[in-house]
Design a protein around this motif. Structure first.
Motif, PDB file in Angstrom:
ATOM      1  N   GLY A   1      37.217  34.061  23.477  1.00 56.10           N
ATOM      2  CA  GLY A   1      36.025  34.740  23.943  1.00 56.10           C
ATOM      3  C   GLY A   1      36.295  36.152  24.419  1.00 56.10           C
ATOM      4  O   GLY A   1      37.423  36.632  24.452  1.00 56.10           O
ATOM      5  N   SER A   2      35.232  36.798  24.778  1.00 54.17           N
ATOM      6  CA  SER A   2      35.301  38.169  25.259  1.00 54.17           C
ATOM      7  C   SER A   2      35.561  38.200  26.757  1.00 54.17           C
ATOM      8  O   SER A   2      35.395  37.210  27.453  1.00 54.17           O
ATOM      9  CB  SER A   2      33.987  38.885  24.965  1.00 54.17           C
TER      10      SER A   2
ATOM     11  N   PHE B   1      36.334  39.150  34.034  1.00 59.12           N
ATOM     12  CA  PHE B   1      36.070  37.713  33.921  1.00 59.12           C
ATOM     13  C   PHE B   1      35.707  37.385  32.486  1.00 59.12           C
ATOM     14  O   PHE B   1      35.205  38.229  31.738  1.00 59.12           O
ATOM     15  CB  PHE B   1      34.988  37.244  34.902  1.00 59.12           C
ATOM     16  N   GLU B   2      35.995  36.158  32.115  1.00 49.83           N
ATOM     17  CA  GLU B   2      35.731  35.687  30.748  1.00 49.83           C
ATOM     18  C   GLU B   2      34.241  35.472  30.538  1.00 49.83           C
ATOM     19  O   GLU B   2      33.498  35.170  31.474  1.00 49.83           O
ATOM     20  CB  GLU B   2      36.484  34.375  30.490  1.00 49.83           C
ATOM     21  N   ASP B   3      33.826  35.589  29.297  1.00 53.56           N
ATOM     22  CA  ASP B   3      32.430  35.382  28.915  1.00 53.56           C
ATOM     23  C   ASP B   3      32.138  33.887  28.861  1.00 53.56           C
ATOM     24  O   ASP B   3      32.146  33.267  27.806  1.00 53.56           O
ATOM     25  CB  ASP B   3      32.160  36.043  27.560  1.00 53.56           C
ATOM     26  N   ARG B   4      31.925  33.326  30.057  1.00 56.03           N
ATOM     27  CA  ARG B   4      31.570  31.910  30.198  1.00 56.03           C
ATOM     28  C   ARG B   4      30.382  31.798  31.146  1.00 56.03           C
ATOM     29  O   ARG B   4      30.370  32.426  32.195  1.00 56.03           O
ATOM     30  CB  ARG B   4      32.720  31.107  30.812  1.00 56.03           C
TER      31      ARG B   4
ATOM     32  N   TYR C   1      35.488  44.601  23.793  1.00 52.65           N
ATOM     33  CA  TYR C   1      35.475  45.173  22.444  1.00 52.65           C
ATOM     34  C   TYR C   1      34.617  46.437  22.343  1.00 52.65           C
ATOM     35  O   TYR C   1      34.514  47.031  21.280  1.00 52.65           O
ATOM     36  CB  TYR C   1      35.000  44.142  21.409  1.00 52.65           C
ATOM     37  N   ASP C   2      34.008  46.862  23.447  1.00 52.86           N
ATOM     38  CA  ASP C   2      33.130  48.034  23.421  1.00 52.86           C
ATOM     39  C   ASP C   2      33.225  48.745  24.768  1.00 52.86           C
ATOM     40  O   ASP C   2      32.794  48.220  25.773  1.00 52.86           O
ATOM     41  CB  ASP C   2      31.693  47.590  23.158  1.00 52.86           C
TER      42      ASP C   2
ATOM     43  N   PRO D   1      23.364  42.107  31.599  1.00 56.77           N
ATOM     44  CA  PRO D   1      22.739  41.342  30.510  1.00 56.77           C
ATOM     45  C   PRO D   1      23.696  40.427  29.762  1.00 56.77           C
ATOM     46  O   PRO D   1      23.273  39.671  28.914  1.00 56.77           O
ATOM     47  CB  PRO D   1      22.226  42.444  29.578  1.00 56.77           C
ATOM     48  N   GLY D   2      24.994  40.490  30.040  1.00 58.39           N
ATOM     49  CA  GLY D   2      25.995  39.743  29.290  1.00 58.39           C
ATOM     50  C   GLY D   2      25.755  38.335  29.091  1.00 58.39           C
ATOM     51  O   GLY D   2      25.290  37.449  29.463  1.00 58.39           O
TER      52      GLY D   2
END
Length: 124
Positions: A2-3, A70-73, A102-103, A123-124
C-alpha cells in the motif's frame, strides 16, 4: 504493497516544526497512557495508540525530516487523531501539509478548525 501518507509543517510558508521527539513522546503518552512510543531508532519514533476503543493508530515520526507518516489503512482518522493532538499542543499556529508517497503534490490540512475539520480536510 500500500501507499504511505506523510504530514509535515508547510516549510515553504512556515519553516519546520521546532518541537522535539521527547515532546512528541510525552504528548502521546499523556493523551493515551497505554500507548507505546519506541525510541529513536534510526531517527524514527514508532507510535501505537488506541485512540478510541477498537481504533488503533500506527504511525511514525521522522525526527530528521520532521514528518509524520502512516500507511493507507482505514480508518485514517486514527493516525490523524494522534497527529492533530500532537500538533494542536506543540505547534498550533504552524500551517500543515500532507502528501502521498507516489505524488509529492503538497495539500493543506486545516489545523485551525479543530480536530474534526483536520480529519475531514484529509481526503485520503
Amino acid at each position: 504493497m500500500g501507499s504511505t501518507f506523510y504530514v509535515s509543517a508547510d516549510r515553504e510558508h512556515a519553516g519546520p516544526w521546532t518541537f522535539t521527539g521527547e515532546q512528541v513522546k510525552d504528548c502521546v503518552r499523556r493523551h493515551w497512557p497505554a500507548s507505546t512510543v519506541s525510541g529513536a531508532f534510526e531517527n524514527f519514533l514508532e507510535i501505537e495508540a488506541e485512540v478510541e476503543p477498537g481504533q488503533q493508530a500506527e504511525l511514525s515520526f521522522n525526527l530528521r525530516h520532521g514528518a509524520f507518516s502512516f500507511e493507507d489503512r482505514a480508518p485514517h482518522s486514527a493516525p490523524l487523531t494522534v497527529i492533530y493532538t500532537v500538533l494542536h499542543e506543540l505547534a498550533p499556529q504552524t500551517p500543515v501539509v500532507w502528501w502521498i508517497d507516489y505524488d509529492a503534490d503538497l495539500q493543506p490540512l486545516d489545523l485551525a478548525g479543530g480536530q474534526e475539520a483536520f480529519i475531514d480536510s484529509f481526503p485520503g
